[in-house]
Design a protein around this motif. Structure first.
Motif, short mmCIF file in Angstrom:
data_model
loop_
_atom_site.label_atom_id
_atom_site.label_comp_id
_atom_site.label_asym_id
_atom_site.label_seq_id
_atom_site.Cartn_x
_atom_site.Cartn_y
_atom_site.Cartn_z
N SER A 92 -4.67 1.16 12.36
CA SER A 92 -5.57 2.14 11.75
C SER A 92 -4.97 3.54 11.86
O SER A 92 -4.05 3.77 12.69
N GLN B 212 0.88 -1.23 10.25
CA GLN B 212 -0.30 -2.10 10.15
C GLN B 212 -1.31 -1.86 11.28
O GLN B 212 -1.75 -2.79 11.96
N LEU C 46 -0.16 2.45 7.57
CA LEU C 46 0.04 1.31 6.67
C LEU C 46 1.30 0.54 7.04
O LEU C 46 1.32 -0.69 7.04
N ALA D 55 0.83 -1.20 0.00
CA ALA D 55 0.00 0.00 0.00
C ALA D 55 0.86 1.26 0.00
O ALA D 55 0.38 2.35 -0.24
N CYS D 56 2.15 1.10 0.32
CA CYS D 56 3.07 2.24 0.26
C CYS D 56 4.27 1.82 -0.58
O CYS D 56 4.39 0.65 -0.94
N GLU E 103 0.54 6.91 5.97
CA GLU E 103 1.66 6.01 5.61
C GLU E 103 2.12 5.23 6.84
O GLU E 103 2.37 4.02 6.77
N TRP F 104 8.50 1.65 3.08
CA TRP F 104 8.49 0.42 3.89
C TRP F 104 9.88 0.16 4.47
O TRP F 104 10.02 -0.17 5.66
#
Lengths: 196, 371
Positions: free
Chosen positions: A165, A163, A160, A71-72, A157, A77
């Motif tokens: 919310s 992991q 994500l 997702a990023c 970010e 990451w």
């Protein structure tokens, strides 16, 4: 001219077990990993290369376990993983420091010419104090503050990468800042902290 | 201050050192990628093995459960066992014959036929009785029903021992070509042989008592030590043939003769003779009695009582039917009606074979007793 593989292709190659992509991954991510670790420690420690390697190995493990939700970007990451590895190392170092002086032999960063030596030393001492407090804070809070306020990642970010919310990430950031200010004996500002 | 930390300038590293680190980290990364892939493959294989093992265990478990269930069902289906075999014994079940040798056993699940050779013997055991088959005996064993355990003796001799203390209430019946021996708890022997080209049934009682029926009618009640043969008049106990109002010699004709005579009559002979009429009456009486007995054996007591009542309306003074009627009413819980029938029976047959039972029933329902 051969096209550089995309993030997706690199991830799929890692998941297939294709070790040929190791050098491409390294080239793509070494900058962000190196800089993140430098900011966590404030310098390159004697085991800086080992930490870089540990961060890369951790990246490979998370990619093959499919923990990375794509997702990023891969760089974002990688910075998250590197900061996590860096803070873990910093924490264990603080514990060890009671027995060994790991900083012995490390060359202090040279002070640039033409600057206020006393002011520079005081600023360095402040930053060192800041790192110390971050390493002693609850890891999730410290990482949220570091990723947001130091590395400049958006809350979405961070959510994500860690992991959780967005509201949980925001809560960690607010609590982390409050704890850090308390530890640094800062008086919290009267206005409400608005995370970016 | 946090912003300052983020804006900190990262110094450039020595290119040689950077290259050295590159080689070191890339090699480690390659190893890590390979090792992670290997681990994943191994984990997949392990998962596959576990899944296969689990599936195999499941299949095995289901198979064992099915086998256990099948065995239990099979065991439940066994109603008699042929055991203690000596000599050559042939057991036929479902059209398949099997010769049993000494000491072997055979479980009967459906109707079976057991034949012993001239020198052979066998023992047949059920939950309620045990039957000893003498040499040269042929016995058919239909499946046991809740109301009856029946043995059809074609030829030879069997010795039965019926457990009178058994909780099973079904009757044990030995059927021969020309008689039926009904028992409830006793030891007796039944033999079938051929004499003067006629089949002869002989019954000897060792303990307890048995009823001997012929074509549904009771012909003898035998006690311990008594003997009955279809070939001759009973010596010890007079047969309680249904006492017709005016017995004539023709009334004693066998039903087969009666039937043949009735058939002759229907073929257009102008008028039946008196003897023919009597024979026909006897056949009708036997048929009605058999119907009522069949209903009783099926456990249909209400139907049985109705049929016995109808039989007695048509053929009054039929001792066996009277006894069966008050017994059926007693089983149905119609105590008053049963007592009334018992009193009527005692009045008509003060020395009847069921006098004690009738007296007990009559007294049990008397007003004094009820008080």
């Amino acid at each position: 001219m051969q096209r550089a593989p995309t993030d997706e292709e690199l991830i799929e190659a890692v998941q297939r077990g294709d070790h040929q992509v190791a050098s491409v991954i390294y080239e793509r991510l070494v900058g962000v990993v190196d800089h993140t670790l430098y900011r966590v420690f404030g310098r390159r420690e004697v085991d800086h290369d080992d930490l870089v390697q540990a961060a890369f190995e951790q990246i490979v493990v998370t990619l093959s376990r499919r923990s990375y939700a794509r997702a990023c970007s891969l760089r974002t990451w990688a910075s998250s993983i590197a900061s996590h590895v860096g803070f873990n190392a910093l924490r264990s170092r603080r514990r060890e420091r009671r027995v060994l002086d790991r900083e012995a032999g490390i060359e202090a960063e040279p002070i640039r010419a033409g600057v206020d030596v006393e002011g520079e030393a005081s600023a360095r001492a402040e930053l060192e104090r800041l790192r110390l407090q971050l390493s002693e804070m609850k890891s999730t809070h410290a990482e949220a503050v570091f990723l947001h306020d130091v590395l400049g990642h958006e809350l979405a970010e961070i959510a994500l990468m860690t992991q959780v919310s967005v509201s949980a990430a925001q809560s960690r950031l607010v609590r982390g800042r409050r704890e850090l200010f308390k530890r640094l004996d800062y008086v919290a500002p009267r206005r409400k902290t608005e995370p970016s | 201050m946090l912003r300052r930390l983020g804006n900190q300038v990262v110094p450039v590293e020595d290119p040689e050192h950077v290259e050295r680190r590159r080689e070191q980290v890339v090699a480690a990364l390659s190893r890590s990628i390979r090792a992670t892939a290997d681990r994943k493959r191994r984990a997949f294989r392990t998962r596959l093995l576990w899944t296969a093992g689990l599936a195999a265990s499941l299949v095995l478990g289901v198979g064992i459960a099915a086998q256990v269930r099948h065995t239990a069902v099979e065991a439940a289906a066994v109603f008699s066992t042929v055991a203690e075999v000596s000599g050559a014994v042939v057991v036929t079940e479902n059209g398949q014959s099997r010769v049993l040798s000494n000491g072997s056993e055979f479980a009967l699940r459906t109707q079976g036929e057991i034949e012993t050779a001239p020198e052979a013997q066998a023992e047949l055991r059920s939950q309620k009785s045990s039957v000893h088959l003498s040499p040269a005996t042929k016995l058919t064993v239909p499946p046991v029903t809740p109301v009856e355990e029946r043995y059809r003796l074609a030829v030879g001799r069997v010795e039965l021992s019926v457990d009178k203390n058994s909780p099973l209430t079904r009757s044990v019946v030995v059927e021969t070509p020309n008689a039926e021996v009904v028992v409830h708890g006793t030891v007796f022997a039944v033999g079938v042989s051929s004499r003067n080209k006629q089949t002869v049934t002989e019954v000897s009682v060792t303990r307890g008592s048995v009823w001997v029926l012929q074509r549904g009618s009771q012909v003898a009640v035998l006690g311990a030590g008594q003997h009955w043969s279809s070939d001759a008049e009973p010596t010890s106990v007079p047969p309680t043939v249904p006492s017709l109002a005016a017995p004539e010699p023709a009334a004693a004709l066998a039903p087969s003769e009666a039937v043949s005579r009735r058939e002759t009559a229907t073929r257009g002979l102008p008028r039946p003779t008196a003897a023919e009429t009597k024979a026909s009456t006897l056949a009708e009486q036997s048929r009605m009695f058999q119907e009522a007995i069949d209903a009783r054996n099926r456990g249909e007591d209400a139907r049985s009582a109705e049929l016995f009542g109808r039989l007695l309306q048509r053929y009054p003074n039929y001792e066996e039917a009277e006894v069966q009627l008050f017994r059926a009413q007693k089983r149905l819980g119609r105590t008053t009606a049963a007592a009334a029938e018992a009193r009527r029976y005692l009045a008509l047959h003060p020395q009847g074979f069921a006098r004690d039972e009738a007296r007990e029933l009559a007294l049990s329902s008397s007003p004094a007793q009820r008080r």
